[in-house]
Design a protein around this motif. Structure first.
Motif, mmCIF file in Angstrom:
data_model
loop_
_atom_site.group_PDB
_atom_site.id
_atom_site.type_symbol
_atom_site.label_atom_id
_atom_site.label_comp_id
_atom_site.label_asym_id
_atom_site.label_seq_id
_atom_site.Cartn_x
_atom_site.Cartn_y
_atom_site.Cartn_z
ATOM 1 N N LEU A 144 0.826 -1.197 0.000
ATOM 2 C CA LEU A 144 0.000 0.000 0.000
ATOM 3 C C LEU A 144 0.864 1.253 0.000
ATOM 4 N N PRO B 130 0.124 4.709 1.540
ATOM 5 C CA PRO B 130 -0.738 5.634 2.283
ATOM 6 C C PRO B 130 -0.392 7.106 2.117
ATOM 7 N N ASP B 131 0.808 7.397 1.599
ATOM 8 C CA ASP B 131 1.212 8.792 1.446
ATOM 9 C C ASP B 131 0.698 9.427 0.159
ATOM 10 N N HIS C 238 -5.879 6.505 -0.216
ATOM 11 C CA HIS C 238 -4.865 5.479 0.031
ATOM 12 C C HIS C 238 -4.623 5.313 1.537
ATOM 13 N N LEU C 239 -4.646 6.424 2.267
ATOM 14 C CA LEU C 239 -4.456 6.336 3.714
ATOM 15 C C LEU C 239 -5.622 5.604 4.367
ATOM 16 N N ALA D 107 -5.019 1.939 3.824
ATOM 17 C CA ALA D 107 -3.905 1.441 4.629
ATOM 18 C C ALA D 107 -4.308 1.290 6.092
ATOM 19 N N LYS D 108 -5.042 2.266 6.611
ATOM 20 C CA LYS D 108 -5.502 2.195 7.998
ATOM 21 C C LYS D 108 -6.495 1.049 8.177
ATOM 22 N N GLU E 133 -9.058 -1.331 0.240
ATOM 23 C CA GLU E 133 -7.751 -1.332 0.906
ATOM 24 C C GLU E 133 -6.639 -0.868 -0.038
#
Length: 276
Positions: free
Chosen positions: A8, A10-11, A16-17, A20-21, A51
């Motif tokens: 993933l 997330p940045d 995307h975050l 990822a979470k 996800e």
């Protein structure tokens, strides 16, 4: 041997975050995608795409994740950020202004505006407009459309004034049942404490806004902006003089359109003429 989960990023964005979470909390809770699917009632494959940020979370998911993982609103906060990223760049400024508008006035000449489309009407429209799109891509667009409509559920909601050319009512999408449900939705909105719907019949003839769409937004601080839309592009107008001209054109149409009560009756007559 099970496939290795996709890495993933997330940045890259709030979406995307979010994904990822979601994976991090799911794995911390030792839940498989299948097990989480049973909790939130969303398919395993859909959760997998969320996800990896390939799909936008549906509006109901954030609260269910917060409840399942005890995350105290984290997913709802991420969702609010992610929902601002799902529209194409040229529409993002318009979408941001729409969330701040206390009054939205819109003329539609061909299709029902996105703010009041039913889910099935929106889906049928996107299928026609994007014939090569995959089912997942269509559902992504539908989700984005439904998220946008939550603006009308805000407390307090914006006032909404809509003028429909008769062509909007006559041109169906998705078949008679879908069209009937969409028209019924417009009848519901015809005259409420915060919504007004008016119809401009064909017999009115030509007018200054024919051939496009116009949205006028009055913001909380009194500022006014206009947005003109065409088939695939739109133009945000913020010059006070130009906005005033568009407002005048809209006001003239409103004066010529049927009253809300007569408009509701007109829409019902179109519904009755639909094939069964």
């Amino acid at each position: 041997m099970p496939a290795r989960p996709r890495e993933l990023t997330p940045d890259r964005s709030a979406r995307h975050l979010f994904g990822a979470k979601m994976r991090a909390h799911r794995e911390r809770a030792r839940l498989s995608l299948e097990a989480l699917s049973n909790v939130v009632r969303i398919s395993r494959s859909h959760l997998s795409r969320i996800e990896t940020a390939e799909a936008m979370p549906p509006p109901s998911l954030p609260a269910m994740l917060d409840a399942a993982f005890g995350t105290d609103g984290i997913f709802e906060e991420l969702y609010r950020l992610a929902s601002k990223e799902i529209h194409p760049d040229q529409f993002q400024r318009r979408m941001e202004l729409e969330t701040r508008a206390t009054l939205i006035e819109e003329y539609a000449g061909q299709i029902v505006p996105g703010l009041v489309q039913t889910e099935d009407y929106a889906r049928a429209l996107f299928v026609v407009a994007n014939p090569k799109a995959t089912r997942d891509e269509i559902e992504e667009l539908v989700t984005a459309r439904m998220i946008r409509q939550t603006r009308l559920e805000a407390v307090p909601p914006p006032d909404l004034s809509l003028i429909f050319d008769e062509a909007v009512l006559r041109r169906g999408f998705g078949g008679p049942a879908v069209t009937h449900a969409q028209l019924a939705r417009l009848v519901e909105l015809a005259h409420t404490p915060t919504t007004v719907v008016q119809v401009l019949p064909f017999e009115h003839g030509g007018h200054a806004l024919v051939g496009g769409t116009l949205t006028l937004m009055t913001l909380g601080d009194g500022a006014r902006v206009a947005y003109e839309g065409s088939i695939t592009t739109g133009t945000l107008l913020e010059d006070l003089g130009i906005v005033a001209e568009r407002q005048r054109a809209y006001d003239l149409l409103r004066a010529c359109a049927l009253s809300p009560g007569d408009s509701a009756a007109f829409i019902r007559s179109v519904m009755e003429a639909l094939p069964t």
